[in-house]
Write a protein that holds these residues in place. Structure first.
Motif, PDB file in Angstrom:
ATOM      1  N   LEU A 137       0.802  -1.222   0.000  1.00  0.00           N
ATOM      2  CA  LEU A 137       0.000   0.000   0.000  1.00  0.00           C
ATOM      3  C   LEU A 137       0.839   1.278   0.000  1.00  0.00           C
ATOM      4  CD1 LEU A 137      -2.765  -1.083   2.539  1.00  0.00           C
ATOM      5  CD2 LEU A 137      -2.938  -0.985   0.030  1.00  0.00           C
ATOM      6  N   LEU A 140       0.027   4.359  -2.068  1.00  0.00           N
ATOM      7  CA  LEU A 140      -1.214   5.092  -1.806  1.00  0.00           C
ATOM      8  C   LEU A 140      -1.057   5.955  -0.565  1.00  0.00           C
ATOM      9  CD1 LEU A 140      -3.803   2.160  -2.207  1.00  0.00           C
ATOM     10  CD2 LEU A 140      -2.999   3.733  -3.980  1.00  0.00           C
ATOM     11  N   ASP A 141      -1.755   7.093  -0.547  1.00  0.00           N
ATOM     12  CA  ASP A 141      -1.766   7.871   0.690  1.00  0.00           C
ATOM     13  C   ASP A 141      -2.888   7.340   1.589  1.00  0.00           C
ATOM     14  OD1 ASP A 141      -4.264   9.145   0.031  1.00  0.00           O
ATOM     15  OD2 ASP A 141      -3.215  10.742  -1.044  1.00  0.00           O
ATOM     16  N   ASP A 142      -3.008   7.876   2.791  1.00  0.00           N
ATOM     17  CA  ASP A 142      -3.984   7.352   3.753  1.00  0.00           C
ATOM     18  C   ASP A 142      -5.420   7.433   3.229  1.00  0.00           C
ATOM     19  OD1 ASP A 142      -1.936   6.763   5.493  1.00  0.00           O
ATOM     20  OD2 ASP A 142      -2.266   8.508   6.788  1.00  0.00           O
ATOM     21  N   GLY A 143      -5.749   8.540   2.578  1.00  0.00           N
ATOM     22  CA  GLY A 143      -7.101   8.693   2.038  1.00  0.00           C
ATOM     23  C   GLY A 143      -7.391   7.681   0.940  1.00  0.00           C
ATOM     24  N   GLU A 144      -6.414   7.444   0.080  1.00  0.00           N
ATOM     25  CA  GLU A 144      -6.590   6.458  -0.985  1.00  0.00           C
ATOM     26  C   GLU A 144      -6.731   5.045  -0.412  1.00  0.00           C
ATOM     27  OE1 GLU A 144      -4.135   8.343  -4.750  1.00  0.00           O
ATOM     28  OE2 GLU A 144      -2.990   7.532  -3.045  1.00  0.00           O
ATOM     29  N   THR A 145      -5.968   4.756   0.639  1.00  0.00           N
ATOM     30  CA  THR A 145      -6.070   3.441   1.279  1.00  0.00           C
ATOM     31  C   THR A 145      -7.461   3.239   1.863  1.00  0.00           C
ATOM     32  OG1 THR A 145      -3.706   3.388   1.759  1.00  0.00           O
ATOM     33  CG2 THR A 145      -5.110   1.942   3.072  1.00  0.00           C
ATOM     34  N   GLU A 146      -7.990   4.247   2.539  1.00  0.00           N
ATOM     35  CA  GLU A 146      -9.341   4.147   3.100  1.00  0.00           C
ATOM     36  C   GLU A 146     -10.385   3.999   1.999  1.00  0.00           C
ATOM     37  OE1 GLU A 146     -10.488   3.676   6.208  1.00  0.00           O
ATOM     38  OE2 GLU A 146      -8.353   3.432   6.630  1.00  0.00           O
ATOM     39  N   LEU A 147     -10.217   4.762   0.913  1.00  0.00           N
ATOM     40  CA  LEU A 147     -11.144   4.656  -0.214  1.00  0.00           C
ATOM     41  C   LEU A 147     -11.078   3.254  -0.829  1.00  0.00           C
ATOM     42  CD1 LEU A 147     -13.169   5.912  -2.175  1.00  0.00           C
ATOM     43  CD2 LEU A 147     -11.204   6.771  -3.497  1.00  0.00           C
ATOM     44  N   LEU A 148      -9.876   2.739  -1.012  1.00  0.00           N
ATOM     45  CA  LEU A 148      -9.705   1.390  -1.552  1.00  0.00           C
ATOM     46  C   LEU A 148     -10.404   0.366  -0.664  1.00  0.00           C
ATOM     47  CD1 LEU A 148      -8.437  -0.696  -3.500  1.00  0.00           C
ATOM     48  CD2 LEU A 148      -6.407  -0.654  -2.019  1.00  0.00           C
TER      49      LEU A 148
END
Length: 187
Positions: A137, A140-148
């Motif tokens: 991961l 990805l940044d934290d927001g992208e990880t949460e979105l994923l």
């Protein structure tokens, strides 16, 4: 296009090439490739270092979370064949990673219970598993990880609709198929 040719409709090019899946835009292919490569890599390392395969790791994860769980429950959660899970649990029991006992609520159901040795192995592998996830991961940044994660959860929850759509498609387009006939007879 010149003004002279503008009034004539252009014919669409006729292609004799067979239709194929566009792998650059076919989500199931990417999900499969990623899952297969992650599993194969993890399994190689877990076997080499801990002498367990990916199936054992998956069972250890659920056992660490639940404390006690049946082969049927493991099969439902991770989507593996119940027979494969049962064989895995048998091997885990032989190694002293679990013990089995009868379920207090249903005396016919056997459940696996994590032993202290199993918990120790889980904790050792968990460090490597979390490092693999971190590296995976890291793009990805934290927001992208949460979105994923949010999208993956929604896709996972939608799998029953995929199976229903597949059955309906098969029954409509391949009514001669054995399974399609059986499903229509059940309706």
């Amino acid at each position: 296009m010149t003004k002279k040719n503008a009034s004539k409709p252009s014919a669409a090019p006729v292609s004799s090439a067979p239709r194929v899946v566009d792998l650059e835009h076919y989500v199931p292919a990417y999900l499969t490739w990623i899952a297969n490569k992650l599993s194969r890599g993890a399994s190689q390392h877990y076997l080499e270092i801990f002498d367990v395969g990916i199936e054992t790791w998956r069972c250890l994860v659920l056992l660490a979370i639940e404390g006690a769980i049946s082969a049927q429950q493991i099969s439902r959660v991770i989507g593996m064949d119940k027979g494969s899970i049962s064989r895995c649990l048998k091997g885990m029991q032989e190694r002293g990673l679990i013990r089995t006992e009868l379920d207090a609520a249903d005396g016919r159901l056997r459940i696996a219970v994590l032993t202290p040795e199993g918990r120790t192995l889980h904790d050792q592998i968990m460090g490597m598993a979390l490092e693999r996830e971190r590296a995976f991961l890291s793009v990805l940044d934290d927001g992208e990880t949460e979105l994923l994660m949010s999208m993956l959860r929604r896709l996972h929850e939608n799998l029953p609709a995929v199976e229903t759509a597949t059955q309906e498609y098969a029954a409509t387009h391949f009514p001669q198929a054995k399974g399609a006939k059986r499903r229509r007879a059940e309706d």
